[in-house]
Design a protein around this motif. Structure first.
Motif, PDB file in Angstrom:
ATOM      1  N   VAL A   1      36.388  25.836  15.668  1.00  0.00           N
ATOM      2  CA  VAL A   1      36.315  26.878  14.639  1.00  0.00           C
ATOM      3  C   VAL A   1      35.329  27.971  15.014  1.00  0.00           C
ATOM      4  CG1 VAL A   1      37.015  25.352  12.751  1.00  0.00           C
ATOM      5  CG2 VAL A   1      34.586  25.528  13.356  1.00  0.00           C
ATOM      6  N   THR A   2      35.068  28.139  16.321  1.00  0.00           N
ATOM      7  CA  THR A   2      34.079  29.139  16.736  1.00  0.00           C
ATOM      8  C   THR A   2      34.490  30.541  16.293  1.00  0.00           C
ATOM      9  OG1 THR A   2      33.572  27.754  18.652  1.00  0.00           O
ATOM     10  CG2 THR A   2      32.791  30.037  18.702  1.00  0.00           C
ATOM     11  N   ASP A   3      35.750  30.922  16.591  1.00  0.00           N
ATOM     12  CA  ASP A   3      36.230  32.261  16.214  1.00  0.00           C
ATOM     13  C   ASP A   3      36.184  32.444  14.696  1.00  0.00           C
ATOM     14  OD1 ASP A   3      36.639  32.843  18.848  1.00  0.00           O
ATOM     15  OD2 ASP A   3      38.782  32.317  18.812  1.00  0.00           O
ATOM     16  N   ARG A   4      36.629  31.437  13.982  1.00  0.00           N
ATOM     17  CA  ARG A   4      36.627  31.548  12.516  1.00  0.00           C
ATOM     18  C   ARG A   4      35.204  31.672  11.977  1.00  0.00           C
ATOM     19  NH1 ARG A   4      38.626  26.471   9.184  1.00  0.00           N
ATOM     20  NH2 ARG A   4      36.417  25.972   9.285  1.00  0.00           N
ATOM     21  N   PHE A   5      34.295  30.924  12.581  1.00  0.00           N
ATOM     22  CA  PHE A   5      32.910  30.982  12.133  1.00  0.00           C
ATOM     23  C   PHE A   5      32.326  32.377  12.354  1.00  0.00           C
ATOM     24  CE2 PHE A   5      28.341  30.572  12.923  1.00  0.00           C
ATOM     25  CZ  PHE A   5      27.937  29.893  11.774  1.00  0.00           C
ATOM     26  N   LEU A   6      32.611  32.955  13.510  1.00  0.00           N
ATOM     27  CA  LEU A   6      32.094  34.291  13.796  1.00  0.00           C
ATOM     28  C   LEU A   6      32.680  35.319  12.831  1.00  0.00           C
ATOM     29  CD1 LEU A   6      32.162  34.222  17.704  1.00  0.00           C
ATOM     30  CD2 LEU A   6      30.180  33.937  16.195  1.00  0.00           C
ATOM     31  N   LYS A   7      33.974  35.177  12.517  1.00  0.00           N
ATOM     32  CA  LYS A   7      34.601  36.105  11.571  1.00  0.00           C
ATOM     33  C   LYS A   7      34.023  35.923  10.165  1.00  0.00           C
ATOM     34  CE  LYS A   7      38.926  36.547  14.131  1.00  0.00           C
ATOM     35  NZ  LYS A   7      40.381  36.251  14.155  1.00  0.00           N
ATOM     36  N   GLU A   8      33.802  34.661   9.782  1.00  0.00           N
ATOM     37  CA  GLU A   8      33.202  34.417   8.465  1.00  0.00           C
ATOM     38  C   GLU A   8      31.797  35.013   8.386  1.00  0.00           C
ATOM     39  OE1 GLU A   8      33.304  30.233   7.936  1.00  0.00           O
ATOM     40  OE2 GLU A   8      35.434  30.186   7.332  1.00  0.00           O
ATOM     41  N   ARG A   9      31.081  34.915   9.491  1.00  0.00           N
ATOM     42  CA  ARG A   9      29.749  35.507   9.513  1.00  0.00           C
ATOM     43  C   ARG A   9      29.839  37.019   9.327  1.00  0.00           C
ATOM     44  NH1 ARG A   9      26.354  34.281  14.750  1.00  0.00           N
ATOM     45  NH2 ARG A   9      26.280  32.186  13.801  1.00  0.00           N
TER      46      ARG A   9
ATOM     47  N   ILE B   1      32.267  38.619   7.844  1.00  0.00           N
ATOM     48  CA  ILE B   1      32.693  38.871   6.461  1.00  0.00           C
ATOM     49  C   ILE B   1      31.507  38.773   5.509  1.00  0.00           C
ATOM     50  CG2 ILE B   1      34.089  37.958   4.562  1.00  0.00           C
ATOM     51  CD1 ILE B   1      36.190  37.187   6.683  1.00  0.00           C
ATOM     52  N   LYS B   2      30.640  37.768   5.724  1.00  0.00           N
ATOM     53  CA  LYS B   2      29.454  37.627   4.865  1.00  0.00           C
ATOM     54  C   LYS B   2      28.558  38.858   4.966  1.00  0.00           C
ATOM     55  CE  LYS B   2      29.177  32.577   4.855  1.00  0.00           C
ATOM     56  NZ  LYS B   2      28.383  31.383   5.300  1.00  0.00           N
ATOM     57  N   GLU B   3      28.385  39.327   6.198  1.00  0.00           N
ATOM     58  CA  GLU B   3      27.554  40.514   6.370  1.00  0.00           C
ATOM     59  C   GLU B   3      28.169  41.732   5.679  1.00  0.00           C
ATOM     60  OE1 GLU B   3      27.133  40.896  10.561  1.00  0.00           O
ATOM     61  OE2 GLU B   3      25.731  39.202  10.765  1.00  0.00           O
ATOM     62  N   LEU B   4      29.494  41.879   5.830  1.00  0.00           N
ATOM     63  CA  LEU B   4      30.180  42.994   5.162  1.00  0.00           C
ATOM     64  C   LEU B   4      30.100  42.863   3.643  1.00  0.00           C
ATOM     65  CD1 LEU B   4      33.354  43.312   7.423  1.00  0.00           C
ATOM     66  CD2 LEU B   4      31.440  44.902   7.301  1.00  0.00           C
ATOM     67  N   ASN B   5      30.204  41.626   3.145  1.00  0.00           N
ATOM     68  CA  ASN B   5      30.099  41.414   1.696  1.00  0.00           C
ATOM     69  C   ASN B   5      28.711  41.782   1.176  1.00  0.00           C
ATOM     70  OD1 ASN B   5      32.723  40.587   1.269  1.00  0.00           O
ATOM     71  ND2 ASN B   5      32.264  38.416   1.621  1.00  0.00           N
ATOM     72  N   LEU B   6      27.695  41.444   1.975  1.00  0.00           N
ATOM     73  CA  LEU B   6      26.335  41.811   1.561  1.00  0.00           C
ATOM     74  C   LEU B   6      26.173  43.324   1.495  1.00  0.00           C
ATOM     75  CD1 LEU B   6      24.206  39.221   3.600  1.00  0.00           C
ATOM     76  CD2 LEU B   6      24.581  39.268   1.130  1.00  0.00           C
ATOM     77  N   ARG B   7      26.738  44.013   2.512  1.00  0.00           N
ATOM     78  CA  ARG B   7      26.678  45.468   2.489  1.00  0.00           C
ATOM     79  C   ARG B   7      27.441  46.031   1.293  1.00  0.00           C
ATOM     80  NH1 ARG B   7      28.089  46.803   8.823  1.00  0.00           N
ATOM     81  NH2 ARG B   7      26.301  45.711   9.766  1.00  0.00           N
TER      82      ARG B   7
END
Length: 579
Positions: A328-336, A338-344
Motif C-alpha cells: 500500500v505504499t502508493d496508496r499511503f503516499l496519496k493519502e498523505r 490528500i490529508k495535506e490538501l484537506n488541511l490546506r
C-alpha cells in the motif's frame, strides 16, 4: 441439491429398512386388532340377539299366561304374572348393558322398559288379555333385532375393508422394502467409483486453489495454534523478499527476512514503536488490521497493510490464523497528499468563512445605518410636498415625487437586505408544517393587500413537510406574490400551487401564466440584486428570490425555475418530508 456421504447413505438406508419392517409389523398388528374387534363385535351382537329372543319368549309366555287366567280373579294370577314380568325386566337391564354403546338401541330399551312397567301396572286391576302393550313390546323387540342385524352387517363390511387395506399396506411395504434393498445394493456398488472420482476432483480443486493462491495480488500465509507457518503463496516472496519455511515459527521468519520494521500504524490511528512485540499482540486478537513501515535492504521504504483473521474449522473451533499482506505504499503516499490538501482546504475555508462573516457584518451595519438618513430624506420631502407644493412649479413637484418614490424603494431594499442577513444567521427549526394552511394564509394576505388583482387561483392538496413554519411561509409569500405580480397584466391571469411526494422529500411549485423569463438567464434568478425585468415593468428589489433560495437551502432543499418569455413561469422547491 445437497449430497449425502457414504456413511449417511448407509444410515439412511438402514433407517428406511427398519422403518419398513416396523411398518409391516404395525400393519400386521393393526390387522390383528381389527380382527379382534370384529370378533368382539360379532360376539356382542350374538349376545344381544340371544337376549332379544329370550325377552321375546318371556313376553309371549306372559301373554299366554294372561289368556289362561282370563276371566279369573284373585291373587294367584298376579303372583305368577308378576314373577314372569320380573324375569323380563332383569333381562331388559342386561340388554341395556349390552347396547350401552348404541344410543338408538338404548332409546328402544327405555321404551321397552316403560311398556313393561305399564303392562305390570294394568295387571293389578284386570288380567291383560287384549292389552295393546303386547303388540307394542313385540314390535320394539322386532325392531331391535332388525337394527342389530343391520349394524352387524355394517360393522362386518367395515372390518373387512380394514382387513383388505391392511393387507394392501403390507403388500406395498413389502414391495418397497424389496426396492429399497435393491437400491442400497446399487449405492454400495457405485460408491467405490464415486470415491475415486471425488478424490480426483478434490486433487484438481486443490491444484486450482493453489494456482489461484499463487497468482493473487496480495501475499497470504497461515499459521497454526503453535504459531508455525503451514501455508503461503508466491506473492510473499515479492513483498517480503523471503519464502517462509513450512512448520517454522513466523517470528523467526520475520527476523530472517533482512528488513527492519520502522513502525506500526494500528487501525485506530495510533503509531506504535517496538514493532515485533506489537505485531505479536495483533496476532493474538481474533481480528486486526495494521500497516507496517518496513525498511528493506537499500534506500526504499515499503508500507505493507496486514490483515489478521482467526482461522476456524467447520465446527467453529480456532485452528490458527490467516494473514493477508498488501502493498500500500502508493496508496499511503496519496493519502498523505490528500490529508495535506484537506488541511490546506480547511484553512482556506476558515479564511473564506471569516471573510463572509465580516462581509455580512459590514453589509448589515451599512443597511442598518442607512435607515436613518433615508427616513430623514423621506420625512423632509413629505414636508416640502405638504407645505410648499403650491410654491413650487410642476417640475419641482415632479422631482419631489421622484425623490419620495426612490426613498420608498431604498427603504424596501434596506428592509429586504436586513431580512436576507437575518435569515442567514438564524438556524431553522424542524417541526411539522401544514403547507395547505400556509398557502391559504398567504393567499388571504395578498388578496387583502392587493384587491385590484384578479387571479384564478388553483390550489392542490399539499403533503406536510418539516421545517421552520415562519421561514417557509416567507418562501410561499415571495413566490405567490411574484406570481400575482408578473401575471397582473394578463386578462386571464392564473396561478397554480401544487406539489408531489418523493423519497425523503416533497416537491412544491408555484406556476403562473404571466411575463415569464428567458430560460438562458434562469441561473441569475436567485442571485441577490439580479432582476430579469426593469423596475418600470414590475416593481421589486431583486432580493425576494435570493431570500427564497437562502431559506430552502438552509432546510437542506433545492430551488429551481422553468419558464418561457410571455408564457409564464414555474418555481419549484423541495423540503424534507421527515426528520
Amino acid at each position: 441439491m445437497f449430497t449425502l456421504s457414504y456413511s449417511q447413505k448407509l444410515t439412511v438406508g438402514f433407517l428406511l429398512a427398519v422403518s419398513m419392517v416396523a411398518a409391516i409389523g404395525g400393519a400386521f398388528f393393526w390387522n390383528h386388532l381389527t380382527l379382534a374387534k370384529a370378533k368382539s363385535s360379532e360376539e356382542n351382537t350374538r349376545e344381544i340377539m340371544l337376549k332379544l329372543e329370550s325377552i321375546s319368549s318371556n313376553i309371549k309366555d306372559s301373554e299366554i299366561l294372561a289368556i289362561r287366567y282370563a276371566g279369573t280373579v284373585g291373587g294367584s294370577f298376579r303372583e305368577v304374572f308378576g314373577k314372569s314380568l320380573y324375569t323380563t325386566e332383569i333381562k331388559i337391564v342386561e340388554l341395556r348393558i349390552l347396547t350401552r354403546e348404541n344410543p338408538k338401541q338404548q332409546e328402544r330399551v327405555r321404551k321397552l322398559e316403560s311398556l313393561v312397567h305399564l303392562l305390570g301396572d294394568s295387571a293389578l286391576t284386570v288380567v291383560p288379555v287384549n292389552s295393546p302393550f303386547w303388540e307394542k313390546i313385540l314390535g320394539i323387540l322386532e325392531e331391535m333385532k332388525v337394527a342389530e342385524k343391520a349394524l352387524f352387517q355394517e360393522r362386518a363390511a367395515i372390518f373387512q375393508t380394514r382387513i383388505d387395506i391392511g393387507q394392501i399396506i403390507i403388500l406395498i411395504f413389502s414391495i418397497f422394502n424389496l426396492f429399497l434393498l435393491t437400491a442400497l445394493f446399487r449405492i454400495l456398488k457405485k460408491e467405490s467409483e464415486r470415491r475415486l472420482n471425488a478424490e480426483k476432483s478434490l486433487s484438481d480443486q486443490n491444484n486450482l486453489l493453489e494456482s489461484i493462491l499463487n497468482n493473487m495480488a496480495d501475499g497470504v500465509f497461515a499459521i497454526d495454534k503453535e504459531e508455525r507457518i503451514f501455508l503461503c503463496n508466491a506473492r510473499i516472496l515479492e513483498l517480503v523478499g523471503s519464502i517462509p519455511v513450512l512448520q517454522e515459527d513466523w517470528r523467526i521468519w520475520i527476523r530472517k527476512c533482512g528488513f527492519t520494521i520502522a513502525k506500526v500504524d494500528s487501525s485506530d490511528g495510533t503509531n506504535l514503536e517496538d514493532s515485533l512485540v506489537v505485531i505479536q499482540e495483533f496476532f493474538k486478537r481474533e481480528s486486526s488490521r495494521f500497516s507496517m513501515h518496513a525498511v528493506k535492504p537499500g534506500p526504499e521504504e515499503s508500507i505493507l497493510e496486514v490483515n489478521v483473521r482467526l482461522l476456524k474449522d467447520r465446527l467453529g473451533d480456532p485452528i490458527g490464523r490467516v494473514v493477508l499482506v498488501t502493498e500500500v505504499t502508493d496508496r499511503f503516499l496519496k493519502e498523505r497528499q490528500i490529508k495535506e490538501l484537506n488541511l490546506r482546504l480547511e484553512k482556506n475555508l476558515k479564511k473564506a468563512e471569516n471573510a463572509n462573516r465580516e462581509l455580512e457584518a459590514f453589509s448589515y451595519s451599512v443597511s442598518h445605518d442607512l435607515r436613518s438618513p433615508i427616513r430623514g430624506i423621506d420625512g423632509f420631502t413629505k414636508i416640502l410636498v405638504e407645505d410648499y407644493s403650491e410654491v413650487l412649479d410642476a417640475e419641482g413637484n415632479r422631482l419631489l415625487g421622484v425623490i419620495m418614490k426612490n426613498t420608498k424603494v431604498m427603504g424596501q431594499l434596506i428592509d429586504d437586505l436586513l431580512e436576507f442577513y437575518r435569515i442567514s444567521k438564524n438556524d431553522p427549526k424542524l417541526d411539522p408544517v401544514d403547507m395547505n394552511r400556509l398557502v391559504r394564509d398567504c393567499i388571504v394576505s395578498l388578496e387583502l393587500n392587493r384587491p385590484a388583482f384578479a387571479h384564478d387561483v388553483h390550489i392542490a392538496e399539499l403533503s406536510p413537510a418539516y421545517g421552520d413554519s415562519p421561514m417557509i411561509k416567507q418562501v410561499l409569500m415571495n413566490l405567490i406574490s411574484n406570481a400575482f405580480k408578473y401575471s397582473s397584466k394578463k386578462n386571464d391571469a392564473m396561478v397554480e400551487i401544487g406539489g408531489s411526494v418523493g423519497d425523503g422529500e416533497n416537491t412544491y411549485y408555484v406556476r403562473d401564466n404571466g411575463a415569464g423569463f428567458d430560460h438562458q438567464y434562469a441561473h441569475k434568478l436567485f442571485k441577490i440584486f439580479q432582476r430579469l425585468h426593469s423596475p418600470d415593468e414590475f416593481e421589486g428589489t431583486g432580493i425576494g428570490l435570493a431570500i427564497v433560495e437562502k431559506i430552502v437551502s438552509r432546510h437542506g432543499g433545492r430551488v429551481w425555475a422553468e419558464g418561457e418569455k410571455n408564457k409564464g413561469a414555474t418555481f419549484y422547491f423541495t423540503l424534507p418530508s421527515e426528520v
